[in-house]
Design a protein around this motif. Structure first.
Motif, PDB file in Angstrom:
ATOM      1  N   LEU A 136      -0.928  11.214  -8.996  1.00  0.00           N
ATOM      2  CA  LEU A 136      -2.250  10.916  -9.309  1.00  0.00           C
ATOM      3  C   LEU A 136      -3.243  10.994  -8.067  1.00  0.00           C
ATOM      4  CD1 LEU A 136      -2.602   7.353 -11.472  1.00  0.00           C
ATOM      5  CD2 LEU A 136      -3.861  10.283 -12.050  1.00  0.00           C
ATOM      6  N   PRO A 137      -4.462  10.825  -7.384  1.00  0.00           N
ATOM      7  CA  PRO A 137      -5.333  10.775  -6.295  1.00  0.00           C
ATOM      8  C   PRO A 137      -4.909   9.687  -5.962  1.00  0.00           C
ATOM      9  CG  PRO A 137      -6.522  11.753  -8.215  1.00  0.00           C
ATOM     10  CD  PRO A 137      -5.117  11.381  -8.781  1.00  0.00           C
TER      11      PRO A 137
ATOM     12  N   THR B 217       0.585  -1.476   0.233  1.00  0.00           N
ATOM     13  CA  THR B 217      -0.084  -0.228  -0.228  1.00  0.00           C
ATOM     14  C   THR B 217       0.881   1.254   0.171  1.00  0.00           C
ATOM     15  OG1 THR B 217      -1.589  -1.281   1.310  1.00  0.00           O
ATOM     16  CG2 THR B 217      -2.158   1.068   1.141  1.00  0.00           C
TER      17      THR B 217
ATOM     18  N   PHE C  77       3.059   2.873 -13.994  1.00  0.00           N
ATOM     19  CA  PHE C  77       1.563   1.578 -13.407  1.00  0.00           C
ATOM     20  C   PHE C  77       2.268   0.826 -12.670  1.00  0.00           C
ATOM     21  CE2 PHE C  77      -0.797  -1.350 -15.420  1.00  0.00           C
ATOM     22  CZ  PHE C  77      -2.101  -1.097 -14.737  1.00  0.00           C
TER      23      PHE C  77
ATOM     24  N   LEU D 193      -3.554  -1.077 -18.733  1.00  0.00           N
ATOM     25  CA  LEU D 193      -1.989  -0.341 -19.295  1.00  0.00           C
ATOM     26  C   LEU D 193      -3.110   0.810 -20.139  1.00  0.00           C
ATOM     27  CD1 LEU D 193      -0.034   0.230 -18.544  1.00  0.00           C
ATOM     28  CD2 LEU D 193       0.917  -1.514 -20.320  1.00  0.00           C
TER      29      LEU D 193
ATOM     30  N   LEU E 288       0.254  -5.293  -6.599  1.00  0.00           N
ATOM     31  CA  LEU E 288      -1.081  -5.104  -6.598  1.00  0.00           C
ATOM     32  C   LEU E 288      -1.605  -6.665  -7.267  1.00  0.00           C
ATOM     33  CD1 LEU E 288      -2.295  -1.718  -6.304  1.00  0.00           C
ATOM     34  CD2 LEU E 288      -1.385  -3.705  -4.115  1.00  0.00           C
ATOM     35  N   PHE E 289      -1.458  -7.080  -8.541  1.00  0.00           N
ATOM     36  CA  PHE E 289      -2.522  -7.628  -9.641  1.00  0.00           C
ATOM     37  C   PHE E 289      -1.825  -8.805  -9.329  1.00  0.00           C
ATOM     38  CE2 PHE E 289      -3.279  -3.164 -10.858  1.00  0.00           C
ATOM     39  CZ  PHE E 289      -4.248  -3.070  -9.680  1.00  0.00           C
ATOM     40  N   GLN E 290      -0.634  -9.257  -9.933  1.00  0.00           N
ATOM     41  CA  GLN E 290       0.211 -10.176 -10.194  1.00  0.00           C
ATOM     42  C   GLN E 290       0.551 -11.875  -8.732  1.00  0.00           C
ATOM     43  OE1 GLN E 290       3.355  -9.187 -12.603  1.00  0.00           O
ATOM     44  NE2 GLN E 290       2.265  -9.203 -14.318  1.00  0.00           N
TER      45      GLN E 290
ATOM     46  N   ARG F 230      -6.164  -9.075 -18.336  1.00  0.00           N
ATOM     47  CA  ARG F 230      -6.572  -8.484 -17.746  1.00  0.00           C
ATOM     48  C   ARG F 230      -5.289  -6.900 -17.813  1.00  0.00           C
ATOM     49  NH1 ARG F 230      -5.241 -12.291 -14.343  1.00  0.00           N
ATOM     50  NH2 ARG F 230      -3.981 -11.238 -12.344  1.00  0.00           N
TER      51      ARG F 230
ATOM     52  N   MET G 176      -5.072   8.619 -19.540  1.00  0.00           N
ATOM     53  CA  MET G 176      -3.766  10.105 -18.570  1.00  0.00           C
ATOM     54  C   MET G 176      -3.240  10.884 -19.753  1.00  0.00           C
ATOM     55  SD  MET G 176      -4.089   9.594 -16.086  1.00  0.00           S
ATOM     56  CE  MET G 176      -2.920  10.739 -15.606  1.00  0.00           C
TER      57      MET G 176
ATOM     58  N   ALA H 291       0.990  -2.671 -10.651  1.00  0.00           N
ATOM     59  CA  ALA H 291       0.304  -3.364 -10.815  1.00  0.00           C
ATOM     60  C   ALA H 291       1.034  -4.963 -10.639  1.00  0.00           C
ATOM     61  CB  ALA H 291       0.594  -2.835 -12.914  1.00  0.00           C
TER      62      ALA H 291
ATOM     63  N   LEU I  83      -9.023   5.104 -10.594  1.00  0.00           N
ATOM     64  CA  LEU I  83      -8.526   3.987 -10.169  1.00  0.00           C
ATOM     65  C   LEU I  83      -8.847   2.477  -9.509  1.00  0.00           C
ATOM     66  CD1 LEU I  83      -5.663   6.304  -8.812  1.00  0.00           C
ATOM     67  CD2 LEU I  83      -4.833   5.110 -10.294  1.00  0.00           C
TER      68      LEU I  83
ATOM     69  N   LEU J 197      -5.904   3.327 -18.869  1.00  0.00           N
ATOM     70  CA  LEU J 197      -4.613   4.652 -18.381  1.00  0.00           C
ATOM     71  C   LEU J 197      -4.174   5.217 -19.573  1.00  0.00           C
ATOM     72  CD1 LEU J 197      -3.400   5.103 -15.576  1.00  0.00           C
ATOM     73  CD2 LEU J 197      -1.564   3.829 -15.930  1.00  0.00           C
ATOM     74  N   ILE J 198      -3.593   4.194 -19.858  1.00  0.00           N
ATOM     75  CA  ILE J 198      -2.480   5.370 -20.892  1.00  0.00           C
ATOM     76  C   ILE J 198      -3.944   6.185 -21.741  1.00  0.00           C
ATOM     77  CG2 ILE J 198      -1.999   5.938 -22.734  1.00  0.00           C
ATOM     78  CD1 ILE J 198       0.348   4.158 -20.469  1.00  0.00           C
TER      79      ILE J 198
ATOM     80  N   CYS K 181       2.745   7.637 -16.784  1.00  0.00           N
ATOM     81  CA  CYS K 181       1.815   7.155 -15.764  1.00  0.00           C
ATOM     82  C   CYS K 181       2.102   5.485 -16.048  1.00  0.00           C
ATOM     83  CB  CYS K 181       0.603   7.521 -16.321  1.00  0.00           C
ATOM     84  SG  CYS K 181       0.449   8.616 -15.320  1.00  0.00           S
ATOM     85  N   ALA K 182       3.034   5.542 -17.942  1.00  0.00           N
ATOM     86  CA  ALA K 182       2.860   3.844 -18.241  1.00  0.00           C
ATOM     87  C   ALA K 182       3.964   3.482 -17.486  1.00  0.00           C
ATOM     88  CB  ALA K 182       2.956   4.123 -19.449  1.00  0.00           C
TER      89      ALA K 182
ATOM     90  N   LEU L 220       1.562   6.231  -6.774  1.00  0.00           N
ATOM     91  CA  LEU L 220       1.058   7.084  -7.478  1.00  0.00           C
ATOM     92  C   LEU L 220       1.173   9.187  -7.459  1.00  0.00           C
ATOM     93  CD1 LEU L 220      -2.280   5.887  -6.324  1.00  0.00           C
ATOM     94  CD2 LEU L 220      -1.329   5.598  -7.998  1.00  0.00           C
TER      95      LEU L 220
ATOM     96  N   ALA M 252      -8.108  -5.229 -13.172  1.00  0.00           N
ATOM     97  CA  ALA M 252      -6.690  -5.462 -13.400  1.00  0.00           C
ATOM     98  C   ALA M 252      -6.972  -6.436 -12.340  1.00  0.00           C
ATOM     99  CB  ALA M 252      -5.258  -5.146 -13.093  1.00  0.00           C
ATOM    100  N   LEU M 253      -7.610  -6.643 -11.089  1.00  0.00           N
ATOM    101  CA  LEU M 253      -7.769  -8.132 -10.035  1.00  0.00           C
ATOM    102  C   LEU M 253      -7.850  -9.512 -10.423  1.00  0.00           C
ATOM    103  CD1 LEU M 253      -8.005  -5.783  -6.678  1.00  0.00           C
ATOM    104  CD2 LEU M 253      -5.978  -7.599  -7.039  1.00  0.00           C
TER     105      LEU M 253
ATOM    106  N   ALA N 163       2.093  12.311 -18.812  1.00  0.00           N
ATOM    107  CA  ALA N 163       1.051  11.306 -18.609  1.00  0.00           C
ATOM    108  C   ALA N 163       1.702  10.526 -19.416  1.00  0.00           C
ATOM    109  CB  ALA N 163       0.261  11.851 -20.309  1.00  0.00           C
TER     110      ALA N 163
ATOM    111  N   ALA O 260      -4.251  14.598 -19.695  1.00  0.00           N
ATOM    112  CA  ALA O 260      -3.720  16.130 -19.761  1.00  0.00           C
ATOM    113  C   ALA O 260      -3.081  17.666 -19.783  1.00  0.00           C
ATOM    114  CB  ALA O 260      -2.178  15.379 -20.560  1.00  0.00           C
TER     115      ALA O 260
END
Lengths: 468, 516
Positions: free
Chosen positions: A370-371, A358, A411, B171, A418-420, B166, B178, A415, B152, B174-175, A407-408, A365, B159-160, A404, B182
């Motif tokens: 980002l928020p 977290t 992220f 991604l 959290l997601f793997q 996914r 964003m 990712a 988000l 998001l891109i 972010c790629a 972020l 993604a989860l 912008a 921008a």
């Protein structure tokens, strides 16, 4: 005795750190050593805030105002938090002698403070060298690992070249003005421009601005994570303080030619940093290139400087937030172990330690702007509004497109966490000290974002006295 | 205006706090909660949000008559001129109501990804909070924060618990967003700075509050064009309008059913809402010039979405493209200065939100039962799952805008309102209605009738229990809005007139008499 009062913080650090050399054998207990270092830094910060206003006269070689005090406190705070955060992982990193490690770290902080307080070029140069020499050694502190020595050597060799540039710039300045004070001059001949360019090369190297950033990824990756944590914040703070001071006081920005040079540096840094970061699988290298890009954003406040100094405040604001983000991110890496580096090492971290995942997500972020951790977002609001007010539309557009693009890759780390699926389900132990440091950093990146007003006001006050 | 009780912030704070409570067991293994309790908690929180919204609206209509107009404003960052400013008028209310209903439905829906626990509800509640914020914020910086933040939770849930691709889909999503936002971010900052530079603000500072900015009329046509395009790009990607829809098929294919329903029903609506709320008042000249192009984009989207939907072999992709088609109507509706068309567009947005969420959930039930989303492997399901088939029929019929359903009202108002302004494009869009009927009903026939393909259903069974209540509730809302649209229209219409219709170019001949 009174004449020494302004030097009290620097003296406290340097004399105190000598204690490590004297009593090295007795101070090898990990807890004691770190506690001693922390108390010295706290004492220095206290002296900066509390004692310095009592300085009777302006001492020779030092300038003490809100600007230098703010940066000095920020450097101390950064060092303090990074030591707290990484102290418990030092054993795993197989750092040779703890007393030497802390001696070098305090010495480098001492050099950083001298850089921040210096009011003439010679003092500044001594500060740079003290800070850098200690850091060269620190980068190689993980004696059992080749890449650590490689980082130290690379940093040392390139650092020497950059010092040479800096020194040559100072020499030219002396030749033109006949003095070493960081004070305005009226001429703007080719020699002055050359001197500015040479000094910028030296400082851009220290900050890690493209195209002088080549050492950054190797050193950030090779150095022990604890050292990277420390220098990603403190070196940036000190070098930016020096850059702002020189640019505003000696070269009297904004001048057209200097703005052109800085504009180019800023755009190059953010673009090169972000494009290179896109390619990285190593989190440390990614953060290293991201630091290049972020330094590019921080330069915006100086580039777009109008007739008021208030846009400079946005750079100071962003730098402050950035320190919390980068210390936090590297602290998480250091908790994960000395060799945690690849994005794959972070896979499924949320299953192994929700707290680490977290907080790392919050830092990334924030870096991405980002928020909910809006320190980065608010910093960008502040920076880009400044750029637009000074009618630097091109710079603002390049910067916003860059953020912008960033972010790629920002992220990618959340990712993975959290997601793997995690490679092992073994939970990660986080020491109390690291938890404290991470909580502090996370609270800072969220707090600055949600309630930025006090820091904005502080930065405005700091920027207002940046130029004497 | 005075701060109402309960305050508008509670619409954001309640679901956000509810989400944090959901996450509590995640941080400490000592708190062990049963999944059922978490679900009940999330249900309670989203129900409470709906009740709060109703209470606020009721209190407001009691004291001010039919017109909503509630504000909540605080200083936030005075030195940058950023305020915490929320406003609930008829326009916001329609979308907030949609948000509350859809969140409740998605949370209540029992089918969720197998591995999803408390996090599922936490993300949905966070999604509700952030979307609510986007519909309430009138300070542009605050709006931008919610606009980014709402991405988000959706991204996280996709993604989860999404499909095989996914991470790539997230991604891409998001891109796209964003990149879109921008330039809008810069445009917002430019507006704030211009307000100061023109000396319009009281304290000589930046200003980002929409009514303040709109009342200044400070932009020259070139500025309006550049800034308007920057805003439009962000919203065109979010809605999405046709050349900018690249993220949509991937997202809707990979997202879990609930998340797809949430995204389709709510995220795109923020774009529609924001064009009315922000773009029309800020850039009236630009919007009038861009109107024909927007109308063209809308009409093309209606036909393009319908044609591509026809070619789909996959139920979810079909829904994705039909969504593009239906949103084309909304874009057509907000393209021109006509209170009727704009009101219709808002109504259609609400109606499309309800219908598309219901369709995604029902189709999700079909897919889960059959283990396939491919038409070739579906068929003859009407006999084995009659209740699902019935609801799918209701929602399909609603999707093709049959009278007595809400989308009929919306599309009718849009077509009548736009007719005078853009006759050609309205005709094109009408063609899309016919195409829509073709592919929707064909899909229904191929899924529900004909030979039964799979005799060994995986999870088996019709929808039951709470899910029936959810679908029945959505169906009731769709039909109720179709039969008694006047109340909601009466709220939307004056708000649209005040906010979006620029006074200089107002076309009084097409004004509606819906206000009570």
């Amino acid at each position: 005795m009174n004449a020494l009062v302004p030097f009290a913080p620097v003296l406290a650090l340097s004399i105190g750190s000598l204690g490590y050399l004297v009593s090295g054998q007795f101070l090898e207990r990990a807890r004691l050593t770190s506690l001693f270092a922390l108390s010295l830094i706290a004492a220095a910060a206290y002296l900066i805030v509390g004692l310095m206003p009592m300085a009777p006269t302006l001492p020779h070689g030092f300038i003490i105002n809100d600007f230098s005090k703010f940066f000095a406190v920020l450097a101390c705070l950064g060092a303090f938090v990074s030591i707290i955060g990484t102290a418990s992982s030092l054993a795993e990193e197989k750092i040779g002698m703890l007393s030497e490690y802390y001696f070098l770290m305090l010495t480098s902080l001492c050099g950083a403070l001298v850089m921040i307080f210096a009011s003439d070029f010679l003092t500044l140069f001594i500060g740079i060298e003290v800070a850098s020499l200690a850091l060269y050694c620190l980068c190689g502190a993980r004696v059992t690992k080749e890449s650590s020595s490689e980082a130290a050597l690379k940093y040392f060799l390139l650092g020497c070249v950059s010092s040479a540039f800096m020194l040559f710039g100072i020499a030219l300045w002396y030749g033109v003005t006949g003095g070493l004070a960081i004070a305005p001059i009226n001429t703007a001949g080719p020699l002055v421009i050359l001197s500015f360019v040479l000094m910028m090369v030296g400082l851009a190297f220290k900050i890690g601005l493209a195209p002088f950033h080549l050492w950054v990824p190797d050193v950030y990756q090779g150095a022990p994570t604890s050292v990277t944590t420390y220098m990603s914040c403190v070196v940036k703070v000190a070098a930016f303080a020096a850059l702002f001071k020189i640019a505003l006081n000696a070269f009297l920005l904004p001048t057209e030619w200097a703005v052109g040079i800085l504009w180019f540096l800023s755009v190059l840094a953010m673009t090169v940093g972000n494009l290179a970061a896109l390619q990285q699988r190593s989190v440390k290298r990614m953060l290293a290139y991201s630091s290049v890009a972020q330094a590019g954003y921080m330069l915006i406040g100086l580039v777009v400087l109008g007739d008021t100094t208030s846009v400079l405040a946005s750079s100071v604001f962003y730098l402050t937030g950035y320190c919390a983000m980068t210390i936090g991110a590297f602290t998480v890496l250091s908790v994960l172990g000395p060799d945690a580096d690849s994005v794959d090492d972070l896979k499924g971290l949320v299953k192994r330690s929700p707290f680490l995942a977290t907080s790392m997500t919050l830092f990334f972020l924030a870096l991405a702007g980002l928020p909910p951790s809006m320190a980065g977002l608010m910093g960008k609001v502040y920076l880009f509004t400044g750029a637009l007010s000074s009618e630097f539309y091109g710079l603002a557009i390049i910067a916003v497109l860059n953020s912008a693009l960033a972010c790629a890759y920002y992220f990618r780390v959340p990712a993975a966490m959290l997601f793997q699926a995690p490679p092992t389900s073994e939970p990660v132990k986080v020491s109390v000290l690291s938890t404290f440091a991470l909580t502090f950093c996370a609270a800072t990146v969220i707090g600055i974002g949600i309630y930025p007003e006090p820091l904005v006001e502080l930065c405005e006050a700091v920027a207002a006295v940046a130029a004497r | 205006m005075t701060i109402p009780w309960p305050p508008l912030s509670s619409l954001i704070v309640v679901p956000a706090l509810g989400a944090l409570v959901c996450l509590a067991p995640w941080f400490s293994s000592k708190i062990d909660t049963k999944a059922r309790f978490v679900r009940l908690w999330a249900l309670g929180v989203s129900m409470l949000t709906l009740v709060i919204l109703a209470a606020i609206a009721r209190a407001a209509t009691m004291s001010h008559g039919a017109v909503l107009g509630l504000e909540e404003a605080h200083q936030w960052i005075p030195s940058l001129g950023i305020t915490y400013h929320l406003e609930l008028d008829g326009l916001s209310f329609a979308f907030c109501l949609l948000t509350a209903i859809i969140s409740l439905a998605v949370i209540a829906w029992s089918a969720k990804p197998a591995s999803a626990g408390a996090g599922w509800y936490a993300l949905l509640l966070l999604g509700e909070a952030t979307v609510m914020g986007a519909f309430l914020a009138t300070d542009l910086v605050l709006f931008y924060i919610f606009f980014e933040a709402m991405l988000l939770p959706v991204l996280g849930a996709m993604a989860l618990w999404g499909g095989a691709q996914r991470l790539n889909a997230s991604l891409k999503f998001l891109i796209y967003t964003m990149a879109g936002s921008a330039l809008m971010f810069l445009a917002i900052l430019y507006l704030g700075w211009t307000a100061r530079a023109m000396g319009h603000t009281l304290d000589g500072n930046f200003a980002f509050e929409i009514t303040t900015l709109a009342s200044m009329k400070m932009l020259n046509p070139t500025e309006e064009l550049v800034l308007g395009l920057a805003f439009l790009l962000a919203f065109a990607i979010k809605i999405p309008m046709v050349p900018f829809h690249g993220w949509l098929p991937d997202t809707y294919r990979e997202a879990p059913h609930g998340v797809a329903a949430f995204t389709a029903a709510l995220l795109g609506k923020v774009g529609i809402y924001a064009i009315l709320r922000f773009m029309w008042p800020l850039f009236p000249t630009f919007m009038v010039q861009a109107g024909p192009y927007l109308a063209a984009a809308g009409a093309v989207a209606v036909v393009f979405g319908a044609l591509v939907a026809m070619a789909q072999k996959d139920l979810r992709s079909l829904l994705a493209y039909s969504s593009i088609s239906h949103l084309g109507f909304c874009v057509l509706g907000i393209a021109g200065v006509s209170t009727m068309a704009m009101t219709g567009a808002v109504f259609q947005a609400v109606s499309h939100g309800l219908i598309t969420a219901a369709l995604f959930l029902t189709v999700g039930a079909v897919i889960d039962r059959q283990g396939s989303r491919d038409f070739d492997r579906l068929g003859g399901l009407a006999r084995s799952i009659p209740l699902t088939a019935f609801f799918l029929m209701v929602f399909s019929v609603a999707a093709v805008a049959l009278p007595l359903t809400s989308s009929f009202v919306g599309e009718f108002l849009i077509i009548v309102g736009s007719w005078k302004l853009f006759p050609a494009w309205t005709t094109v869009a009408l063609l899309g209605v016919v195409l829509g009927a073709v592919y929707t009903l064909t899909a229904y026939l191929r899924t529900m009738f004909g030979p039964l393909h799979d005799t060994d259903p995986r999870t088996g069974g019709d929808i039951r229990g709470f899910d029936v209540v959810v679908l029945a509730g959505l169906a009731a809302a769709i039909i109720a809005l179709g039969i008694f649209p006047a109340d909601l229209l009466g709220m939307i219409s004056p708000a649209v007139e005040v906010n979006a219709v620029p006074s200089v170019v107002a076309d009084s001949s097409v004004a509606l008499g819906f206000s009570r």
